[in-house]
Write an enzyme that holds these catalytic residues in place. Structure first.
Site, PDB file in Angstrom:
ATOM      1  N   LYS A 208       0.944  -1.128  -0.063  1.00  0.00           N
ATOM      2  CA  LYS A 208       0.059  -0.015   0.021  1.00  0.00           C
ATOM      3  C   LYS A 208       0.672   1.155   0.085  1.00  0.00           C
ATOM      4  O   LYS A 208       1.619   1.449   0.893  1.00  0.00           O
ATOM      5  CB  LYS A 208      -0.962   0.129   1.220  1.00  0.00           C
ATOM      6  CG  LYS A 208      -1.704   1.187   1.302  1.00  0.00           C
ATOM      7  CD  LYS A 208      -2.729   1.026   2.375  1.00  0.00           C
ATOM      8  CE  LYS A 208      -3.593   2.445   2.617  1.00  0.00           C
ATOM      9  NZ  LYS A 208      -4.532   2.411   3.678  1.00  0.00           N
ATOM     10  N   LYS A 262      -2.487  -1.675  -3.470  1.00  0.00           N
ATOM     11  CA  LYS A 262      -3.024  -0.605  -3.691  1.00  0.00           C
ATOM     12  C   LYS A 262      -2.372   0.788  -3.881  1.00  0.00           C
ATOM     13  O   LYS A 262      -1.425   0.926  -3.047  1.00  0.00           O
ATOM     14  CB  LYS A 262      -3.916  -0.359  -2.320  1.00  0.00           C
ATOM     15  CG  LYS A 262      -4.817   0.719  -2.300  1.00  0.00           C
ATOM     16  CD  LYS A 262      -5.457   0.687  -0.699  1.00  0.00           C
ATOM     17  CE  LYS A 262      -6.271   1.855  -0.423  1.00  0.00           C
ATOM     18  NZ  LYS A 262      -6.444   2.030   0.997  1.00  0.00           N
TER      19      LYS A 262
HETATM   20  C1  PBG Z   1      -7.078   3.309   5.165  1.00  0.00           C
HETATM   21  C2  PBG Z   1      -7.638   3.361   4.013  1.00  0.00           C
HETATM   22  C3  PBG Z   1      -7.430   4.117   3.067  1.00  0.00           C
HETATM   23  C4  PBG Z   1      -8.176   3.825   1.831  1.00  0.00           C
HETATM   24  C5  PBG Z   1      -8.623   2.518   2.261  1.00  0.00           C
HETATM   25  N1  PBG Z   1      -8.266   2.087   3.492  1.00  0.00           N
HETATM   26  C6  PBG Z   1      -6.973   5.754   3.299  1.00  0.00           C
HETATM   27  C7  PBG Z   1      -5.576   5.736   3.501  1.00  0.00           C
HETATM   28  O1  PBG Z   1      -4.613   4.863   3.546  1.00  0.00           O
HETATM   29  O2  PBG Z   1      -5.033   7.129   3.452  1.00  0.00           O
HETATM   30  C8  PBG Z   1      -8.138   4.481   0.666  1.00  0.00           C
HETATM   31  C9  PBG Z   1      -9.240   3.975  -0.277  1.00  0.00           C
HETATM   32  C10 PBG Z   1      -9.481   5.041  -1.490  1.00  0.00           C
HETATM   33  O3  PBG Z   1      -8.848   5.795  -1.606  1.00  0.00           O
HETATM   34  O4  PBG Z   1     -10.457   4.672  -2.327  1.00  0.00           O
HETATM   35  N2  PBG Z   1      -8.137   3.092   6.171  1.00  0.00           N
END
Ligand code: PBG
Length: 338
Positions: A208, A262
């Site tokens: 991520k 992601k």
């Molecule tokens: C963290 C989380 C995020 C997203 C999913 N889980 C935000 C981040 O890491 O800042 C982002 C998902 C998206 O942008 O669609 N709880």
């Protein structure tokens, strides 16, 4: 003597190799297609906010809303009707605090919404929960802070463990930790096993990246960090692909049942590399910024919305993702069934 291409048989004309032969008709193309989109591979993220009396549109994500407990049930039914493989639930509490108390409160919004959804559609689809603290903390970071304002890795693991158990008790069918703390999968696995949830799987957000593509999500989940950013725990987009593979392998070693990359589109090399490196299912998350860009351009009439959505999903599947989390899951599933 080597034959000149096309000259092997009398009357053959150059070139002998004509890839266009198999592209000539829709039926031929369908026959030789290798990447097929199936509603069962799509997962719909849903936002549920505590204390809402009506669904609230999210300005930066046209078509996506913060749901009430009632409206999310309706949305879940529609998505299941369209055949989606899963739902992933994000909760937004009415009150936030430094330790993210709503995350493991048995009466917290995500726990209540999951109970509702599992009761209604839990046999027809997979109800998953995102596990992080950023939706629940007043400072907007994904973990507990030290006095200096750093995210404290190991103290945060205890919060994640407790939240995982609360989600499992509420009926969550897959726990998906997204906070990027080192050791989070092992901590959550141990907690789930200890609480009698040895059969509850973990889908780890493994690779991520610290990404500007999450911008609209922070409106949706009201979780923009109040200071700094997430670069000290999320991955640096400028590292080599191997950094993503390393994270995925660590998570598998810690007990992850499936792993995620992601965002999706700017990280398809990572999707491919992770898919080749692991022997568990691989998911990719087409995140809020990817959604917003397409919606914005489509609203201007600059791109063909439906074709772009299906093409991006095809590309993500072709890169090696078995599952795709996407805000278009229900709509795309409906198109695929037409
Ligand atoms: C963290 C989380 C995020 C997203 C999913 N889980 C935000 C981040 O890491 O800042 C982002 C998902 C998206 O942008 O669609 N709880």
């Amino acid at each position: 003597m080597t034959a000149r291409p096309g000259a092997a048989f009398p009357g053959a004309r150059f070139p002998a190799s004509r890839p266009r032969r198999l592209r000539r008709t829709p039926a031929l193309r369908r026959l030789v297609a290798e990447v097929r989109l199936d509603p069962a591979d799509l997962v719909l993220p849903v936002f549920v906010k505590e204390g809402l009396s009506a669904p609230a549109p999210i300005a930066s994500m046209p078509g996506v809303v913060q749901h009430t407990r009632d409206s999310v049930r309706k949305a879940a039914h529609e998505a299941v009707e369209a055949g989606v493989g899963g739902l992933i639930v994000f909760g937004i509490p009415a009150v936030k605090d430094a330790r993210g108390s709503g995350a493991d409160d048995p009466g917290g919004i995500v726990q209540l919404a999951v109970q509702d959804l599992v009761a209604e559609v839990g046999d027809a689809t997979v109800v998953m929960t995102d596990l992080c603290l950023d939706e629940y903390t007043d400072h907007g970071h994904c973990g507990l802070l030290t006095a200096e304002g750093d995210v404290d890795n190991d103290a945060t693991l205890e919060r994640y463990a407790s939240a995982a158990v609360a989600q499992a008790r509420a009926g969550s069918q897959v726990i998906a930790p997204s906070g990027m703390m080192d050791g989070q999968v092992a901590a959550i696995r141990a907690a789930l096993d200890g609480a009698g949830f040895a059969t509850t799987p973990i889908l780890a957000y493994s690779a991520k990246y610290a990404s500007a593509f999450y911008g609209p999500f922070r409106d949706a989940a009201e979780c923009a960090p109040q200071f700094g950013d997430r670069s000290a725990y999320q991955q640096d987009p400028a590292r080599a692909t191997a950094d993503g593979v390393r994270e995925a392998l660590l998570d598998v070693a810690e007990g992850a049942d499936a792993v995620m990359v992601k965002p999706a589109m700017a990280y398809l090399d990572v999707v491919r590399a992770v898919a080749e490196a692991v022997d568990v299912p691989v998911a990719a998350y087409q995140v809020s910024g990817e959604y917003a860009m397409v919606e914005a351009a489509a609203a201007q009439g600059w791109i063909d919305r439906r074709r772009i959505v299906l093409e991006t999903l095809t590309g993500i599947r072709r890169a090696g993702a078995g599952m795709v989390l996407t805000y278009w899951a229900a709509e795309a599933a409906g198109w695929l069934a037409e």
